[in-house]
Write a protein that holds these residues in place. Structure first.
Motif, PDB file in Angstrom:
ATOM      1  N   ALA A   1       0.747  -1.071   0.103  1.00 46.12           N
ATOM      2  CA  ALA A   1       0.032  -0.002  -0.096  1.00 46.12           C
ATOM      3  C   ALA A   1       0.862   1.176   0.053  1.00 46.12           C
ATOM      4  CB  ALA A   1      -0.788  -0.050   1.161  1.00 46.12           C
ATOM      5  N   ASP A   2       0.570   2.278  -0.565  1.00 48.84           N
ATOM      6  CA  ASP A   2       1.117   3.629  -0.757  1.00 48.84           C
ATOM      7  C   ASP A   2       1.513   3.863   0.999  1.00 48.84           C
ATOM      8  OD1 ASP A   2       1.316   3.508  -3.207  1.00 48.84           O
ATOM      9  OD2 ASP A   2      -0.298   5.147  -3.503  1.00 48.84           O
ATOM     10  N   GLY A   3       2.687   4.625   1.126  1.00 45.94           N
ATOM     11  CA  GLY A   3       2.646   5.230   2.409  1.00 45.94           C
ATOM     12  C   GLY A   3       1.677   6.417   2.798  1.00 45.94           C
ATOM     13  N   PRO A   4       1.757   6.865   3.824  1.00 48.59           N
ATOM     14  CA  PRO A   4       0.662   8.008   4.052  1.00 48.59           C
ATOM     15  C   PRO A   4       1.002   9.387   3.468  1.00 48.59           C
ATOM     16  CG  PRO A   4       2.010   7.042   6.200  1.00 48.59           C
ATOM     17  CD  PRO A   4       2.490   6.488   5.109  1.00 48.59           C
ATOM     18  N   THR A   5       2.192   9.665   3.009  1.00 47.09           N
ATOM     19  CA  THR A   5       2.429  10.817   2.163  1.00 47.09           C
ATOM     20  C   THR A   5       3.167  10.580   0.947  1.00 47.09           C
ATOM     21  OG1 THR A   5       4.957  11.238   2.788  1.00 47.09           O
ATOM     22  CG2 THR A   5       3.052  12.175   4.275  1.00 47.09           C
ATOM     23  N   ASP A   6       3.154   9.067   0.474  1.00 46.87           N
ATOM     24  CA  ASP A   6       3.930   8.701  -0.725  1.00 46.87           C
ATOM     25  C   ASP A   6       5.258   9.212  -1.027  1.00 46.87           C
ATOM     26  OD1 ASP A   6       4.121   6.846  -3.024  1.00 46.87           O
ATOM     27  OD2 ASP A   6       3.025   8.374  -4.130  1.00 46.87           O
ATOM     28  N   GLY A   7       5.971   9.314   0.262  1.00 50.01           N
ATOM     29  CA  GLY A   7       7.218  10.071   0.147  1.00 50.01           C
ATOM     30  C   GLY A   7       8.238   9.494   1.085  1.00 50.01           C
ATOM     31  N   LEU A   8       9.588   9.897   0.921  1.00 45.78           N
ATOM     32  CA  LEU A   8      10.733   9.559   1.686  1.00 45.78           C
ATOM     33  C   LEU A   8      10.445   9.435   3.237  1.00 45.78           C
ATOM     34  CD1 LEU A   8      13.494   8.249   0.919  1.00 45.78           C
ATOM     35  CD2 LEU A   8      14.489  10.527   1.933  1.00 45.78           C
ATOM     36  N   THR A   9       9.885  10.563   3.731  1.00 41.26           N
ATOM     37  CA  THR A   9       9.704  10.808   4.915  1.00 41.26           C
ATOM     38  C   THR A   9       8.749   9.701   5.599  1.00 41.26           C
ATOM     39  OG1 THR A   9       8.167  12.683   4.672  1.00 41.26           O
ATOM     40  CG2 THR A   9      10.218  13.102   4.898  1.00 41.26           C
ATOM     41  N   ASP A  10       7.967   8.868   4.941  1.00 42.99           N
ATOM     42  CA  ASP A  10       7.230   7.896   5.343  1.00 42.99           C
ATOM     43  C   ASP A  10       8.121   6.923   6.115  1.00 42.99           C
ATOM     44  OD1 ASP A  10       4.743   8.878   4.511  1.00 42.99           O
ATOM     45  OD2 ASP A  10       4.737   7.846   2.464  1.00 42.99           O
ATOM     46  N   VAL A  11       9.371   6.895   5.884  1.00 46.40           N
ATOM     47  CA  VAL A  11      10.419   6.071   6.791  1.00 46.40           C
ATOM     48  C   VAL A  11      10.623   6.837   8.056  1.00 46.40           C
ATOM     49  CG1 VAL A  11      12.598   4.996   6.997  1.00 46.40           C
ATOM     50  CG2 VAL A  11      11.263   4.869   5.018  1.00 46.40           C
ATOM     51  N   ALA A  12      10.043   6.528   9.106  1.00 45.40           N
ATOM     52  CA  ALA A  12      10.035   7.269  10.240  1.00 45.40           C
ATOM     53  C   ALA A  12      11.300   7.999  10.714  1.00 45.40           C
ATOM     54  CB  ALA A  12       9.327   6.747  11.551  1.00 45.40           C
ATOM     55  N   GLY A  13      11.518   9.125  10.948  1.00 49.75           N
ATOM     56  CA  GLY A  13      12.853   9.524  11.425  1.00 49.75           C
ATOM     57  C   GLY A  13      13.559  10.231  10.394  1.00 49.75           C
TER      58      GLY A  13
ATOM     59  N   VAL B   1      20.203  21.783   5.251  1.00 47.20           N
ATOM     60  CA  VAL B   1      20.031  20.839   6.439  1.00 47.20           C
ATOM     61  C   VAL B   1      19.062  21.465   7.650  1.00 47.20           C
ATOM     62  CG1 VAL B   1      22.283  21.687   7.615  1.00 47.20           C
ATOM     63  CG2 VAL B   1      21.163  19.287   7.916  1.00 47.20           C
ATOM     64  N   GLU B   2      19.344  22.944   7.669  1.00 46.84           N
ATOM     65  CA  GLU B   2      18.377  23.590   8.415  1.00 46.84           C
ATOM     66  C   GLU B   2      17.140  23.550   8.277  1.00 46.84           C
ATOM     67  OE1 GLU B   2      20.186  27.512   8.489  1.00 46.84           O
ATOM     68  OE2 GLU B   2      21.638  26.984  10.096  1.00 46.84           O
ATOM     69  N   ALA B   3      16.631  23.639   7.038  1.00 42.24           N
ATOM     70  CA  ALA B   3      15.339  23.353   6.378  1.00 42.24           C
ATOM     71  C   ALA B   3      14.811  21.935   6.697  1.00 42.24           C
ATOM     72  CB  ALA B   3      15.230  23.703   4.979  1.00 42.24           C
ATOM     73  N   ALA B   4      15.793  20.978   6.799  1.00 37.67           N
ATOM     74  CA  ALA B   4      15.162  19.569   7.042  1.00 37.67           C
ATOM     75  C   ALA B   4      15.044  19.459   8.378  1.00 37.67           C
ATOM     76  CB  ALA B   4      16.411  18.511   6.577  1.00 37.67           C
ATOM     77  N   ALA B   5      16.085  20.014   9.455  1.00 34.89           N
ATOM     78  CA  ALA B   5      15.776  19.859  10.740  1.00 34.89           C
ATOM     79  C   ALA B   5      14.693  20.651  11.171  1.00 34.89           C
ATOM     80  CB  ALA B   5      16.978  20.531  11.436  1.00 34.89           C
ATOM     81  N   ALA B   6      14.219  21.605  10.480  1.00 37.16           N
ATOM     82  CA  ALA B   6      12.930  22.418  11.003  1.00 37.16           C
ATOM     83  C   ALA B   6      11.643  21.758  10.616  1.00 37.16           C
ATOM     84  CB  ALA B   6      13.165  23.647  10.257  1.00 37.16           C
ATOM     85  N   THR B   7      11.477  20.781   9.830  1.00 35.53           N
ATOM     86  CA  THR B   7      10.591  20.223   9.547  1.00 35.53           C
ATOM     87  C   THR B   7      10.023  19.304  10.552  1.00 35.53           C
ATOM     88  OG1 THR B   7      11.350  18.056   8.200  1.00 35.53           O
ATOM     89  CG2 THR B   7      11.071  20.084   6.820  1.00 35.53           C
ATOM     90  N   ASP B   8       8.701  18.934  10.636  1.00 28.68           N
ATOM     91  CA  ASP B   8       7.935  17.964  11.596  1.00 28.68           C
ATOM     92  C   ASP B   8       8.315  16.461  10.887  1.00 28.68           C
ATOM     93  OD1 ASP B   8       6.932  20.008  13.077  1.00 28.68           O
ATOM     94  OD2 ASP B   8       4.974  20.068  11.949  1.00 28.68           O
ATOM     95  N   GLU B   9       8.308  15.579  11.920  1.00 29.39           N
ATOM     96  CA  GLU B   9       8.522  14.140  11.318  1.00 29.39           C
ATOM     97  C   GLU B   9       7.353  13.896  10.596  1.00 29.39           C
ATOM     98  OE1 GLU B   9       9.316   9.739  13.331  1.00 29.39           O
ATOM     99  OE2 GLU B   9       9.648  11.528  14.687  1.00 29.39           O
ATOM    100  N   GLY B  10       7.718  13.332   9.363  1.00 25.72           N
ATOM    101  CA  GLY B  10       6.504  12.651   8.604  1.00 25.72           C
ATOM    102  C   GLY B  10       6.051  13.826   7.581  1.00 25.72           C
ATOM    103  N   ALA B  11       6.637  15.071   7.707  1.00 28.42           N
ATOM    104  CA  ALA B  11       6.050  16.015   6.748  1.00 28.42           C
ATOM    105  C   ALA B  11       6.521  15.450   5.251  1.00 28.42           C
ATOM    106  CB  ALA B  11       6.895  17.302   7.077  1.00 28.42           C
ATOM    107  N   PRO B  12       5.319  15.989   4.514  1.00 25.12           N
ATOM    108  CA  PRO B  12       5.583  15.647   3.206  1.00 25.12           C
ATOM    109  C   PRO B  12       6.768  16.268   2.365  1.00 25.12           C
ATOM    110  CG  PRO B  12       3.255  16.500   3.558  1.00 25.12           C
ATOM    111  CD  PRO B  12       4.205  16.633   4.708  1.00 25.12           C
ATOM    112  N   VAL B  13       7.185  15.449   1.644  1.00 29.61           N
ATOM    113  CA  VAL B  13       8.460  15.943   0.921  1.00 29.61           C
ATOM    114  C   VAL B  13       8.042  16.723  -0.245  1.00 29.61           C
ATOM    115  CG1 VAL B  13      10.631  15.493  -0.526  1.00 29.61           C
ATOM    116  CG2 VAL B  13       9.913  14.094   1.225  1.00 29.61           C
ATOM    117  N   VAL B  14       8.616  18.183  -0.436  1.00 33.08           N
ATOM    118  CA  VAL B  14       8.270  18.946  -1.507  1.00 33.08           C
ATOM    119  C   VAL B  14       9.048  18.523  -2.868  1.00 33.08           C
ATOM    120  CG1 VAL B  14       8.519  21.452  -2.271  1.00 33.08           C
ATOM    121  CG2 VAL B  14       8.150  21.031   0.076  1.00 33.08           C
ATOM    122  N   ALA B  15       8.400  18.319  -3.966  1.00 31.85           N
ATOM    123  CA  ALA B  15       8.871  17.790  -5.320  1.00 31.85           C
ATOM    124  C   ALA B  15       8.777  18.796  -6.206  1.00 31.85           C
ATOM    125  CB  ALA B  15       7.955  16.329  -5.708  1.00 31.85           C
TER     126      ALA B  15
END
Length: 350
Positions: free
Chosen positions: A4-16, A141-155
């Motif tokens: 099944a597709d992950g919740p956001t269909d993106g890399l951040t569906d791998v927790a952490g 990397v600061e932008a990555a650190a500022a995101t919430d866990e599981g936030a959708p990846v901007v494409a």
């Protein structure tokens, strides 16, 4: 194998895992950097390079025979070999956080190992010297650190995909994920920027979409639309000159508990996903590189030596789907560095 597709269909569906992008500023700039940030403590990682013209940093550290066991971040960047400087900004940020390979008695005495790979996008915005540097990497990397866990990846045309071109179409960043029947999540993020094409010249269909998305052949572009698209591409080729260079980069990730050797196998088989979606691949002027990351939170099935196979198959499929999503997410660019129409514009796809 049920999926099944992950919740956001993106890399951040791998927790952490977190993803951040940064673009080079200024007129004539069309480049940037993308950082995949691991959870604190790092992840098991590996790499497989198949292109004949790679630009990389710290990839030898990921060899299972070598000493580094876990890494904290991976950098994908534009700017060709110049852009690898962006990893220095990520390294400095990680050091400030006390994250890296500890090399002294003080917890602050760490050496962050930051593997990186680059794509060629020099001059795509018109300014040959507008390319990522350490400040771009730090911003990503600061932008990555500022995101919430599981936030959708901007494409799309963001980060390392800002100046990406794939077979004369505008390329960019794409991502996809799936959850296996075992509960293991497998995901991928790509930067689609290849001399090869993602589009079948006979029909206008995306190679990868026919394989992974279950597209009905009756829903393919009409001959009239395809003919018009080919004419527009011919005009762009005449304006742009030689075929665009080069390289598809990918990060394939899972929450499965993998050894470093198993992660290396995952990186290798994930290249099949590029070959399904881009033709030709792995040429001398490509730098095709795949990183594999494993967070280790979900064990493989005990007593089954072939349990890894489902993860390997899913990894390749997610890379293919991520390339499709990259091409579909991109927007056209027409500027001093060239004319790069998007697939969506030429084929009337939102």
């Amino acid at each position: 194998m049920k999926r099944a597709d992950g919740p956001t269909d993106g890399l951040t569906d791998v927790a952490g895992l977190r993803v951040g992008h940064a673009q080079v500023a200024g007129d004539g700039a069309l480049s940037g950097t993308t950082v995949v940030l691991a959870p604190e403590g790092g992840v098991v990682a590996a790499v497989d390079v198949r292109g004949g013209g790679p630009g990389t940093r710290e990839t030898d550290a990921l060899d299972p025979r070598n000493v580094v066991q876990r890494i904290e971040a991976v950098v994908l960047t534009g700017g060709s070999a110049f852009g690898l400087e962006s990893a220095a900004g990520v390294m400095a940020w990680l050091e400030e956080q006390g994250r890296g390979v500890r090399v002294g008695p003080d917890p602050s005495q760490v050496v962050p190992v930051v593997p990186a790979a680059c794509v060629f996008d020099l001059g795509r915005g018109g300014d040959w010297s507008a390319r990522p540097d350490a400040s771009t990497g730090r911003a990503a990397v600061e932008a990555a650190a500022a995101t919430d866990e599981g936030a959708p990846v901007v494409a799309g045309a963001v980060g390392a995909g800002t100046g990406a071109v794939i077979g004369h179409f505008k390329g960019g960043v794409g991502t996809a994920s799936t959850v296996l029947e075992s509960g293991i999540t497998v995901a991928a993020l790509v930067v689609a920027n290849a001399v090869g094409s993602a589009v079948d010249p006979r029909t206008g269909a995306l190679y990868g979409e026919l394989i992974t998305e279950g597209v009905d052949r009756a829903a393919l572009p009409s001959p009239a639309v395809h003919t018009a698209a080919q004419l527009r591409l011919a005009e762009a080729r005449e304006k742009n000159g030689p075929p665009p260079l080069n390289t598809t980069l990918a990060v394939v990730a899972t929450d499965a508990d993998l050894t470093r050797a198993q992660a290396h196998k995952l990186a290798g088989t994930a290249h099949d996903g590029i070959a399904r979606a881009v033709r030709p691949v792995h040429l001398l002027n490509d730098g095709d590189t795949v990183f594999a990351l494993a967070t280790g939170s979900v064990p493989l099935a005990e007593g089954n030596p072939l349990a890894l196979n489902d993860v390997l198959a899913a990894g390749a499929d997610m890379v293919t789907r991520a390339i499709v999503h990259a091409v579909r997410s991109a927007a056209s660019v027409d500027g001093p560095g060239g004319s790069f129409p998007s697939y969506g514009e030429l084929y009337g796809i939102d």
